[in-house]
Design a protein around this motif. Structure first.
Motif, PDB file in Angstrom:
ATOM      1  N   GLY A  65       0.796  -1.214   0.000  1.00 52.15           N
ATOM      2  CA  GLY A  65       0.000   0.000   0.000  1.00 52.15           C
ATOM      3  C   GLY A  65       0.834   1.272   0.000  1.00 52.15           C
ATOM      4  N   SER A  66       2.023   1.209   0.568  1.00 51.30           N
ATOM      5  CA  SER A  66       2.863   2.405   0.645  1.00 51.30           C
ATOM      6  C   SER A  66       4.328   1.999   0.630  1.00 51.30           C
ATOM      7  CB  SER A  66       2.566   3.183   1.929  1.00 51.30           C
ATOM      8  OG  SER A  66       2.954   2.427   3.059  1.00 51.30           O
ATOM      9  N   ASP A  67       5.176   2.996   0.478  1.00 48.12           N
ATOM     10  CA  ASP A  67       6.611   2.746   0.504  1.00 48.12           C
ATOM     11  C   ASP A  67       7.041   2.273   1.891  1.00 48.12           C
ATOM     12  OD1 ASP A  67       9.320   2.934  -0.738  1.00 48.12           O
ATOM     13  OD2 ASP A  67       9.592   4.421   0.870  1.00 48.12           O
ATOM     14  N   ALA A  68       6.352   2.734   2.929  1.00 46.27           N
ATOM     15  CA  ALA A  68       6.688   2.316   4.298  1.00 46.27           C
ATOM     16  C   ALA A  68       6.454   0.820   4.490  1.00 46.27           C
ATOM     17  CB  ALA A  68       5.871   3.110   5.303  1.00 46.27           C
ATOM     18  N   GLU A  69       5.383   0.296   3.912  1.00 48.25           N
ATOM     19  CA  GLU A  69       5.128  -1.147   4.002  1.00 48.25           C
ATOM     20  C   GLU A  69       6.200  -1.939   3.263  1.00 48.25           C
ATOM     21  OE1 GLU A  69       1.238  -2.099   2.609  1.00 48.25           O
ATOM     22  OE2 GLU A  69       0.228  -0.983   4.192  1.00 48.25           O
ATOM     23  N   LEU A  70       6.603  -1.437   2.107  1.00 49.66           N
ATOM     24  CA  LEU A  70       7.656  -2.099   1.341  1.00 49.66           C
ATOM     25  C   LEU A  70       8.982  -2.048   2.094  1.00 49.66           C
ATOM     26  CD1 LEU A  70       8.362  -3.541  -1.277  1.00 49.66           C
ATOM     27  CD2 LEU A  70       8.602  -1.326  -2.375  1.00 49.66           C
ATOM     28  N   ALA A  71       9.282  -0.905   2.701  1.00 47.87           N
ATOM     29  CA  ALA A  71      10.507  -0.771   3.495  1.00 47.87           C
ATOM     30  C   ALA A  71      10.492  -1.711   4.695  1.00 47.87           C
ATOM     31  CB  ALA A  71      10.680   0.673   3.950  1.00 47.87           C
ATOM     32  N   ALA A  72       9.334  -1.876   5.321  1.00 47.91           N
ATOM     33  CA  ALA A  72       9.216  -2.788   6.462  1.00 47.91           C
ATOM     34  C   ALA A  72       9.435  -4.230   6.033  1.00 47.91           C
ATOM     35  CB  ALA A  72       7.853  -2.640   7.123  1.00 47.91           C
ATOM     36  N   ALA A  73       8.927  -4.602   4.858  1.00 54.72           N
ATOM     37  CA  ALA A  73       9.135  -5.956   4.344  1.00 54.72           C
ATOM     38  C   ALA A  73      10.611  -6.199   4.053  1.00 54.72           C
ATOM     39  CB  ALA A  73       8.304  -6.183   3.086  1.00 54.72           C
ATOM     40  N   ILE A  74      11.281  -5.205   3.499  1.00 57.16           N
ATOM     41  CA  ILE A  74      12.720  -5.317   3.224  1.00 57.16           C
ATOM     42  C   ILE A  74      13.492  -5.463   4.528  1.00 57.16           C
ATOM     43  CG2 ILE A  74      14.725  -4.023   2.381  1.00 57.16           C
ATOM     44  CD1 ILE A  74      12.877  -2.909   0.172  1.00 57.16           C
ATOM     45  N   SER A  75      13.165  -4.644   5.509  1.00 49.10           N
ATOM     46  CA  SER A  75      13.843  -4.705   6.804  1.00 49.10           C
ATOM     47  C   SER A  75      13.644  -6.063   7.477  1.00 49.10           C
ATOM     48  CB  SER A  75      13.329  -3.587   7.706  1.00 49.10           C
ATOM     49  OG  SER A  75      13.915  -3.657   8.975  1.00 49.10           O
ATOM     50  N   ASP A  76      12.426  -6.593   7.403  1.00 45.16           N
ATOM     51  CA  ASP A  76      12.134  -7.903   7.990  1.00 45.16           C
ATOM     52  C   ASP A  76      12.952  -8.993   7.321  1.00 45.16           C
ATOM     53  OD1 ASP A  76      10.546  -9.767   9.659  1.00 45.16           O
ATOM     54  OD2 ASP A  76       9.785 -10.418   7.706  1.00 45.16           O
ATOM     55  N   LEU A  77      13.028  -8.955   6.000  1.00 43.66           N
ATOM     56  CA  LEU A  77      13.816  -9.974   5.293  1.00 43.66           C
ATOM     57  C   LEU A  77      15.298  -9.850   5.616  1.00 43.66           C
ATOM     58  CD1 LEU A  77      12.404 -10.491   1.708  1.00 43.66           C
ATOM     59  CD2 LEU A  77      12.974 -12.233   3.374  1.00 43.66           C
ATOM     60  N   GLU A  78      15.811  -8.628   5.708  1.00 40.67           N
ATOM     61  CA  GLU A  78      17.219  -8.438   6.065  1.00 40.67           C
ATOM     62  C   GLU A  78      17.511  -9.012   7.442  1.00 40.67           C
ATOM     63  OE1 GLU A  78      18.294  -4.407   3.545  1.00 40.67           O
ATOM     64  OE2 GLU A  78      17.535  -4.204   5.592  1.00 40.67           O
ATOM     65  N   THR A  79      16.610  -8.791   8.386  1.00 41.66           N
ATOM     66  CA  THR A  79      16.776  -9.333   9.736  1.00 41.66           C
ATOM     67  C   THR A  79      16.755 -10.853   9.715  1.00 41.66           C
ATOM     68  OG1 THR A  79      15.746  -7.375  10.696  1.00 41.66           O
ATOM     69  CG2 THR A  79      15.837  -9.344  12.081  1.00 41.66           C
ATOM     70  N   ARG A  80      15.831 -11.431   8.947  1.00 44.45           N
ATOM     71  CA  ARG A  80      15.773 -12.893   8.854  1.00 44.45           C
ATOM     72  C   ARG A  80      17.031 -13.472   8.230  1.00 44.45           C
ATOM     73  NH1 ARG A  80       9.884 -15.058   8.191  1.00 44.45           N
ATOM     74  NH2 ARG A  80       8.716 -13.395   9.187  1.00 44.45           N
ATOM     75  N   ILE A  81      17.566 -12.807   7.209  1.00 47.19           N
ATOM     76  CA  ILE A  81      18.792 -13.286   6.559  1.00 47.19           C
ATOM     77  C   ILE A  81      19.962 -13.231   7.530  1.00 47.19           C
ATOM     78  CG2 ILE A  81      20.487 -12.751   4.763  1.00 47.19           C
ATOM     79  CD1 ILE A  81      18.072 -11.970   2.968  1.00 47.19           C
ATOM     80  N   VAL A  82      20.074 -12.128   8.285  1.00 41.38           N
ATOM     81  CA  VAL A  82      21.150 -12.002   9.269  1.00 41.38           C
ATOM     82  C   VAL A  82      21.019 -13.081  10.332  1.00 41.38           C
ATOM     83  CG1 VAL A  82      22.060 -10.538  11.104  1.00 41.38           C
ATOM     84  CG2 VAL A  82      21.604  -9.574   8.870  1.00 41.38           C
ATOM     85  N   THR A  83      19.798 -13.353  10.767  1.00 43.97           N
ATOM     86  CA  THR A  83      19.563 -14.370  11.788  1.00 43.97           C
ATOM     87  C   THR A  83      19.975 -15.749  11.287  1.00 43.97           C
ATOM     88  OG1 THR A  83      17.726 -13.097  12.696  1.00 43.97           O
ATOM     89  CG2 THR A  83      17.825 -15.418  13.279  1.00 43.97           C
ATOM     90  N   VAL A  84      19.649 -16.063  10.041  1.00 46.80           N
ATOM     91  CA  VAL A  84      20.002 -17.371   9.479  1.00 46.80           C
ATOM     92  C   VAL A  84      21.511 -17.496   9.297  1.00 46.80           C
ATOM     93  CG1 VAL A  84      19.829 -18.797   7.405  1.00 46.80           C
ATOM     94  CG2 VAL A  84      17.780 -17.778   8.373  1.00 46.80           C
ATOM     95  N   THR A  85      22.165 -16.443   8.830  1.00 48.55           N
ATOM     96  CA  THR A  85      23.598 -16.539   8.547  1.00 48.55           C
ATOM     97  C   THR A  85      24.469 -16.469   9.796  1.00 48.55           C
ATOM     98  OG1 THR A  85      23.689 -14.162   8.072  1.00 48.55           O
ATOM     99  CG2 THR A  85      23.420 -15.651   6.203  1.00 48.55           C
ATOM    100  N   SER A  86      24.072 -15.638  10.777  1.00 50.08           N
ATOM    101  CA  SER A  86      24.924 -15.490  11.957  1.00 50.08           C
ATOM    102  C   SER A  86      24.360 -16.172  13.197  1.00 50.08           C
ATOM    103  CB  SER A  86      25.153 -14.014  12.259  1.00 50.08           C
ATOM    104  OG  SER A  86      23.954 -13.412  12.700  1.00 50.08           O
TER     105      SER A  86
END
Length: 71
Positions: free
Chosen positions: A34-55
């Motif tokens: 719906g907005s750029d903020a929602e897209l940014a939140a999805a990106i941030s969530d995925l980045e956090t999940r990737i960091v959690t899996v790798t480290s």
């Protein structure tokens, strides 16, 4: 979701955001944000999940307060 799939989805989300598009098609599915903020939140969530899996641990953020009299 495996690491490679998360990285591919992250790349698709980032490309969409930088292109100014709020819908992403991935694996035959289309997701509309719906907005750029929602897209940014999805990106941030995925980045956090990737960091959690790798480290093994999520990255931590530090918050602080700064005050000045404005002299």
């Amino acid at each position: 979701m495996d690491l490679e799939r998360m990285r591919a989805l992250l790349a698709a989300l980032q490309e969409a955001r930088y292109a100014g598009v709020r819908s992403v098609s991935y694996d035959g599915k289309t997701i509309a944000y719906g907005s750029d903020a929602e897209l940014a939140a999805a990106i941030s969530d995925l980045e956090t999940r990737i960091v959690t899996v790798t480290s093994g641990t999520p990255r931590r953020r530090r918050w602080g307060t700064v005050a000045a009299k404005g002299l």
